[in-house]
Scaffold this active site. Structure first.
Site, PDB file in Angstrom:
ATOM      1  N   ASP A  83       0.857  -1.195   0.000  1.00 24.38           N
ATOM      2  CA  ASP A  83       0.000   0.000   0.000  1.00 24.38           C
ATOM      3  C   ASP A  83       0.897   1.250   0.000  1.00 24.38           C
ATOM      4  O   ASP A  83       1.831   1.348   0.799  1.00 24.38           O
ATOM      5  CB  ASP A  83      -0.868  -0.046   1.273  1.00 24.38           C
ATOM      6  CG  ASP A  83      -1.924   1.039   1.305  1.00 24.38           C
ATOM      7  OD1 ASP A  83      -2.398   1.453   0.234  1.00 24.38           O
ATOM      8  OD2 ASP A  83      -2.302   1.455   2.430  1.00 24.38           O
ATOM      9  N   LYS A 190     -12.688  12.419   8.353  1.00 26.65           N
ATOM     10  CA  LYS A 190     -12.850  12.646   6.917  1.00 26.65           C
ATOM     11  C   LYS A 190     -13.820  13.788   6.645  1.00 26.65           C
ATOM     12  O   LYS A 190     -13.505  14.726   5.933  1.00 26.65           O
ATOM     13  CB  LYS A 190     -13.400  11.378   6.244  1.00 26.65           C
ATOM     14  CG  LYS A 190     -12.490  10.166   6.397  1.00 26.65           C
ATOM     15  CD  LYS A 190     -13.067   9.001   5.597  1.00 26.65           C
ATOM     16  CE  LYS A 190     -12.401   7.693   5.933  1.00 26.65           C
ATOM     17  NZ  LYS A 190     -10.968   7.677   5.674  1.00 26.65           N
TER      18      LYS A 190
HETATM   19  P1  13P Z   1      -8.988   4.630   5.589  1.00 26.71           P
HETATM   20  O1  13P Z   1      -8.123   5.504   6.453  1.00 26.71           O
HETATM   21  O2  13P Z   1     -10.262   5.301   5.231  1.00 26.71           O
HETATM   22  O3  13P Z   1      -9.233   3.294   6.199  1.00 26.71           O
HETATM   23  O4  13P Z   1      -8.220   4.385   4.205  1.00 26.71           O
HETATM   24  C1  13P Z   1      -7.162   3.470   4.123  1.00 26.71           C
HETATM   25  C2  13P Z   1      -6.414   3.555   2.839  1.00 26.71           C
HETATM   26  O5  13P Z   1      -6.801   4.205   1.885  1.00 26.71           O
HETATM   27  C3  13P Z   1      -5.158   2.792   2.782  1.00 26.71           C
HETATM   28  O6  13P Z   1      -4.480   2.985   1.571  1.00 26.71           O
HETATM   29  O1  G3H Z   2      -2.833   4.937   3.560  1.00 34.26           O
HETATM   30  C1  G3H Z   2      -2.414   4.824   4.713  1.00 34.26           C
HETATM   31  C2  G3H Z   2      -2.815   3.639   5.480  1.00 34.26           C
HETATM   32  O2  G3H Z   2      -3.884   3.919   6.342  1.00 34.26           O
HETATM   33  C3  G3H Z   2      -1.623   3.035   6.174  1.00 34.26           C
HETATM   34  O3  G3H Z   2      -1.302   3.617   7.376  1.00 34.26           O
HETATM   35  O4  G3H Z   2       1.177   3.933   7.235  1.00 34.26           O
HETATM   36  O5  G3H Z   2      -0.015   3.969   9.433  1.00 34.26           O
HETATM   37  O6  G3H Z   2       0.278   1.841   8.190  1.00 34.26           O
HETATM   38  P1  G3H Z   2       0.124   3.330   8.088  1.00 34.26           P
HETATM   39 ZN    ZN Z   3      -4.543   4.950   0.802  1.00 37.76          ZN
END
Ligand code: 13P
Ligand code: G3H
Ligand code: ZN
Length: 330
Positions: A83, A190
């Site tokens: 991610d 949000k």
């Molecule tokens: P949320 O913070 O809404 O759960 O989104 C997570 C996200 O987009 C991780 O890439």
């Molecule tokens: O997009 C961000 C996600 O919520 C991941 O969060 O970097 O704290 O694991 P993190």
């Molecule tokens: Zn994200």
């Protein structure tokens, strides 16, 4: 079956007209909670790890915990996805570790804060696509910037995706999925009221590239009941609103296929642990409250799998391996 390339999971979702949740994971209980929901609802699933998760788990633990989920759930298609990869090097590292999908977030520079221009985004994304596809690994890109800052990810400024630029971006880079900025943001805070999302952007991209898997970040619903539990048992979270399930369903109807969720899992865990320790002040066996946390993740994710209509789609297709996908890209 081994980990599945994310492209296949999303392409099947395109065919079936449903959405697949991509859940952020950092520990065993989150993975088990999600997998219990996936196995009960027969849902394909994307487990995703952020750079923060890679650092927290020292990389190898995330790899082998997900491997355990794969062996424990032979009938469920699972992808392991990076991610918000911030650079070519981070994506390369995840591919080396066995991830079947990576996101290169070229909307921001390597510091994950400063917005890039279109050309810079295309350049780094194309470099990752060319590398990843040699291994059969899928790639998600991002165009436009989300609002909100989550643990250092995000510029705090919003720039909605321009649909014509998105079409150009997809063609120039060859990404397998594209994250659009349609007005959502990361984290718990949000919106102050029911959100109006820029849903037309989804249709505009779909009209030009039908069947392109599109991604919605910042998709947590921030359920009021989870905020209430946390605050009732000693927490102090402000009043807030997330993305309602009906908006996500609408987005899926228009062509969103990957729905990123992190915050709701965090809230579920925090509420469960706070409540358990409040109700059981003499408890000190972590299995009791981590067990409650795992169940809370399971309940939260199960509701999403049903809402996104992912339920029932596991076992519908023969899963491709990275080797199969490598040949597809050649
Ligand atoms: P949320 O913070 O809404 O759960 O989104 C997570 C996200 O987009 C991780 O890439
Ligand atoms: O997009 C961000 C996600 O919520 C991941 O969060 O970097 O704290 O694991 P993190
Ligand atoms: Zn994200």
């Amino acid at each position: 079956m081994p980990l599945v390339p994310m492209k296949q999971i999303l392409d099947e979702a395109v065919k079936g007209g449903y959405g697949v949740g991509a859940y952020n994971v950092n520990n065993m209980e989150q993975i088990q909670g999600i997998m219990k929901a996936a196995s009960e609802t027969r849902s394909p699933v994307i487990l995703q790890a952020s750079r923060g998760a890679l650092a927290y788990t020292n990389m190898y633990y995330i790899k082998y915990m997900v491997q355990a989920a794969v062996e424990d759930n032979p009938g469920i298609p699972i992808s392991l996805h990076l991610d918000h990869g911030n650079s070519f090097e981070t994506c390369k590292q995840a591919i080396g570790l066995g991830f079947t999908s990576v996101m290169i977030d070229g909307s921001l520079k390597e510091d994950a804060k400063t917005p890039t221009n279109f050309e810079e985004n295309v350049e780094v994304t194309k470099k990752v696509v060319d590398y990843a596809h040699k291994f059969g690994v899928s790639v998600e890109g991002e165009l436009g910037t989300l609002g909100g800052i989550e643990d250092g990810v995000g510029s705090g400024k919003v720039k909605l995706t321009d649909p014509d630029e998105a079409v150009k971006f997809i063609k120039l880079t060859g990404v397998d999925a594209l994250a659009l900025a349609i007005g959502t943001s990361h984290g718990a805070y949000k919106f102050k009221a029911k959100p109006e999302l820029a849903m037309d952007i989804i249709n505009a991209v779909q009209a030009k590239i039908p069947g392109m898997p599109l991604v919605m970040h910042g998709s947590s619903s921030v359920p009021p009941e989870l905020i209430e539990i946390i605050n009732k048992y000693g927490g102090n979270l402000k009043k807030t609103m997330g993305v309602p399930m009906e908006s996500i369903k609408e987005a899926i109807k228009r062509g969103i296929r990957k729905i990123n969720v992190d915050t709701d899992g965090r809230l579920a865990i925090t509420g469960a642990i706070r409540k358990y320790l409040y109700d059981n002040p003499s408890a000190f066996d972590p299995r009791t409250y981590f067990g409650e946390a795992r169940e809370a993740v399971y309940r939260t994710v199960k509701e999403k799998m049903e809402g996104f209509s992912t339920a029932g789609h596991a076992g519908e297709y023969e899963c491709m391996t990275l080797e199969d996908m490598k040949k597809y890209y050649e």
